[in-house]
Design an enzyme around this catalytic site. Structure first.
Site, PDB file in Angstrom:
ATOM      1  N   ASP A  41       0.834  -1.206   0.000  1.00 38.41           N
ATOM      2  CA  ASP A  41       0.000   0.000   0.000  1.00 38.41           C
ATOM      3  C   ASP A  41       0.874   1.263   0.000  1.00 38.41           C
ATOM      4  OD1 ASP A  41      -2.129   1.828   0.438  1.00 38.41           O
ATOM      5  OD2 ASP A  41      -3.199   0.335   1.638  1.00 38.41           O
ATOM      6  N   THR A  82      -6.769   3.178  -2.277  1.00 31.68           N
ATOM      7  CA  THR A  82      -6.672   1.772  -1.899  1.00 31.68           C
ATOM      8  C   THR A  82      -7.801   0.924  -2.473  1.00 31.68           C
ATOM      9  OG1 THR A  82      -5.497   2.327   0.129  1.00 31.68           O
ATOM     10  CG2 THR A  82      -6.589   0.187   0.058  1.00 31.68           C
ATOM     11  N   ASN A 103     -12.422   5.232  -2.061  1.00 28.96           N
ATOM     12  CA  ASN A 103     -12.623   4.510  -0.796  1.00 28.96           C
ATOM     13  C   ASN A 103     -14.009   4.791  -0.232  1.00 28.96           C
ATOM     14  OD1 ASN A 103     -10.028   3.407  -0.877  1.00 28.96           O
ATOM     15  ND2 ASN A 103      -9.148   5.073   0.334  1.00 28.96           N
ATOM     16  N   ASP A 171      -9.697  -3.977   5.582  1.00 31.61           N
ATOM     17  CA  ASP A 171     -10.729  -4.874   5.048  1.00 31.61           C
ATOM     18  C   ASP A 171     -10.781  -4.821   3.523  1.00 31.61           C
ATOM     19  OD1 ASP A 171     -12.468  -2.508   4.551  1.00 31.61           O
ATOM     20  OD2 ASP A 171     -12.839  -2.569   6.701  1.00 31.61           O
ATOM     21  N   ARG A 172     -10.736  -3.602   2.948  1.00 28.77           N
ATOM     22  CA  ARG A 172     -10.836  -3.490   1.490  1.00 28.77           C
ATOM     23  C   ARG A 172      -9.625  -4.101   0.790  1.00 28.77           C
ATOM     24  NH1 ARG A 172     -10.104   1.547   3.824  1.00 28.77           N
ATOM     25  NH2 ARG A 172      -8.330   2.843   3.130  1.00 28.77           N
ATOM     26  N   ASP A 314       1.406   2.390   4.008  1.00 26.19           N
ATOM     27  CA  ASP A 314       0.488   3.490   3.703  1.00 26.19           C
ATOM     28  C   ASP A 314       0.290   4.387   4.915  1.00 26.19           C
ATOM     29  OD1 ASP A 314      -1.572   4.699   1.837  1.00 26.19           O
ATOM     30  OD2 ASP A 314      -2.898   4.121   3.481  1.00 26.19           O
ATOM     31  N   HIS A 318       1.358   8.267   5.046  1.00 24.61           N
ATOM     32  CA  HIS A 318       0.397   9.335   5.342  1.00 24.61           C
ATOM     33  C   HIS A 318       0.820  10.142   6.557  1.00 24.61           C
ATOM     34  CE1 HIS A 318      -2.776   8.867   2.445  1.00 24.61           C
ATOM     35  NE2 HIS A 318      -2.895   7.576   2.682  1.00 24.61           N
ATOM     36  N   HIS A 488      -2.461  11.013  -1.773  1.00 25.79           N
ATOM     37  CA  HIS A 488      -2.368  10.563  -3.160  1.00 25.79           C
ATOM     38  C   HIS A 488      -3.735  10.727  -3.792  1.00 25.79           C
ATOM     39  CE1 HIS A 488      -4.306   7.060  -1.344  1.00 25.79           C
ATOM     40  NE2 HIS A 488      -3.355   7.134  -0.426  1.00 25.79           N
TER      41      HIS A 488
END
Length: 549
Positions: A41, A82, A103, A171-172, A314, A318, A488
């Site tokens: 990620d 993501t 998202n 989860d995604r 990720d 961030h 991003h």
């Protein structure tokens, strides 16, 4: 010349003979026992090289030196995020078709913001009770994903004899790669430190995962101190420690190594802190190994598929930004996670028996403040200010109404209006053209081709049901206002250029610098495995990785 030709012919016959003898004795498999799809990620392609001085020979470098490196892999839509990224990799198409446009987006039917993997018809479970408790007010499934994934096609092709499992902290990141037909998708629950699933897959967790959760890895890792893995003076490819715009954990006054997690965890969400430090990737590698053994992946006649999405990269990006010492250390540690996983696959599945690919769901941009101090263009935009401007000017034109339902980075959703919708859209587009920082505007019903390259991005991004009425593309260096780290979402190289490495079964060593797009991964897998393309997939594989191309 004749003897040379004869020698070449003898060599070819010998090679062919060796190949068929090996095939007959099972030394070369006609299909891989296991496919491992790795998504890191928020990984920029340059991280393979910028931090390589501190990489081992057995992680990223092994993939590059022994596998096939697609050096010019890009996302071809916006926003790069993501949910859309994982969906695009595994469906072989873009948000225009698979429907995961962000998202979060605005549901026109429900008139409310919705999450990409939300599904209120199922429940989350973290145990094996006959009636598992509902551990949250909503749950997760792939129901919002349109079309099939490459993992779905594998399940269909083998009549469900193949196993498919997806794992991630997010989860995604577990759900969309695993697809609709997966045996399981497991993700991290930041309230308990356990990995969970939803009743979409099973109402109970398997025994091996209950045992894994009982190891309490999150708890033990949060009692460690996060210091640099290598001496900090060797981290020459990042900025100074404790730079401006870096995340400061609650209980600290600076962003400087080391971080005593045992002292910080309670003030920073306890188990919710794991994704924000590189040890979140550590726990996922351990889960990958437990999943392979617990589910018996790669141990049958049919090909199994494990999808892994590493998320801590990720969160650290961030929080601390792409020039931080924290990010460099996270990737030095990520390299060792890859090395450990490869070593495990070699011993558990067999070196030539698994096919592995590694890419990212998006890259990342520099913080505007950093860009300005580096004499590069960079500014902020604020969604609320744009919303207020549109409502104010449209109200003057057509009467006082709340015209804008929702705005997020690149998408503007309009409420139902009394006036002609087309007229309001035209007026809104004209207003937006005057906003500082906006480079391009796309309204699907009104658009005419002016910039073919940008228009192609827009068309691949816009889904009729889920996308905003207006798509926005900002100038280079612009991002939503934020006080730390980075984000991003744009369609510039900063956010679109990601790594793409292939390794293992039938993958020759090599590289290509020809431009490729993220929707070519799924068809490449289809043709390698000789299984159907996902239903909405691109039909263009990465031809260079095929033997004989």
């Amino acid at each position: 010349m004749v003897p040379i030709k004869a020698d070449k012919m003898k060599l070819r016959v010998l090679i062919a003979t060796i190949f068929f003898v090996q095939l007959a004795f099972g030394q070369i498999n006609d299909k891989p026992k296991l496919i491992v799809g790795i998504v890191i990620d928020q990984m920029r392609a340059e991280y393979l090289y910028r931090f390589q001085d501190n990489y081992t020979q057995n992680g990223f470098k092994r993939l590059m030196h022994e596998g096939f490196n697609v050096k010019n892999m890009h996302y071809n839509y916006m926003p790069t995020a993501t949910g859309p990224g994982h969906a695009s990799i595994y469906t072989g198409t873009t948000p225009a078709n698979h429907g995961i446009v962000a998202n979060d987006w605005y549901s026109k039917a429900k008139k409310a913001k919705m999450y990409c993997a939300a599904d209120e018809t199922v429940f989350l479970t973290d145990g094996r009770k006959a009636s598992p408790k509902k551990i949250d007010k909503y749950s997760r499934s792939p129901k919002n994903l349109l079309g099939s994934t490459i993992t779905d096609e594998l399940k269909l092709f083998t009549n469900d004899r193949s196993k498919v499992v997806g794992i991630s902290l997010k989860d995604r990141g577990a759900i969309f790669p695993a697809g609709r037909l997966a045996d399981y998708a497991f993700w991290y629950h930041d309230q308990t430190g356990n990995f969970i699933t939803s009743s979409y897959y099973h109402e109970n967790l398997p025994d091996w995962l209950l045992k894994f959760n009982n190891r309490k890895l999150a708890d033990s890792l949060l009692n460690l101190t996060w210091g640099t893995l290598k001496p900090i003076e060797t981290y020459k490819n990042s900025g100074p420690d404790h730079a401006p715009m870096e995340k400061i954990f609650n209980g600290r006054t600076d962003a400087k190594f080391p971080y005593n997690l045992k002292k910080l965890r309670k003030a920073n969400g306890n188990f919710a802190m794991i994704p924000n430090v590189p040890f979140g990737n550590t726990i996922l590698t351990q889960l990958a190994k437990a999943t392979i053994q617990g589910e018996g992946l790669g141990q049958k006649d049919e090909t199994d598929f494990l999808t892994i999405s590493y998320s801590s990269t990720d969160y650290v990006g961030h929080g601390f930004g792409i020039r931080s010492k924290e990010l460099e250390d996270t990737y030095v540690r990520m390299d060792q996670e890859i090395a450990e996983l490869l070593s495990f696959l070699d011993s558990e599945i067999g070196k030539d028996n698994y096919l592995l690919f590694m890419t990212a769901d998006h890259a990342a941009s520099d913080h505007p403040d950093f860009l300005r101090t580096s004499k590069l263009p960079g500014k902020y935009f604020e969604e609320d200010s744009i919303k207020q401007l549109l409502n104010s000017k449209l109200s003057k034109l057509y009467g006082n109404e709340d015209y804008i339902a929702y705005i997020d980075k690149t998408q503007v959703y309009l409420n139902p209006v009394k006036t002609s919708r087309e007229e309001v859209l035209k007026a809104a587009a004209a207003i937006l053209k005057t906003v500082d920082g906006i480079q391009e505007i796309y309204v699907s019903s009104l658009h005419s081709n002016r910039n073919l390259a940008i228009d192609d991005f827009f068309r691949k991004s816009h889904n009729l049901d889920n996308s905003g009425d207006i798509l926005l593309h900002f100038k280079p260096g612009w991002m939503p206002k934020r006080m730390e780290g980075t984000t991003h979402g744009a369609l510039y190289n900063n956010d679109t250029h990601v790594p793409m490495l292939w390794f293992g079964w039938q993958i020759k060593q090599g590289a290509t610098v020809k431009k490729k797009t993220i929707d070519q991964i799924a068809p490449t897998l289809s043709f390698l495995l000789n299984i159907p393309l996902p239903s909405l997939s691109s039909k263009e594989p990465i031809t260079e990785i095929f033997i004989g191309e």
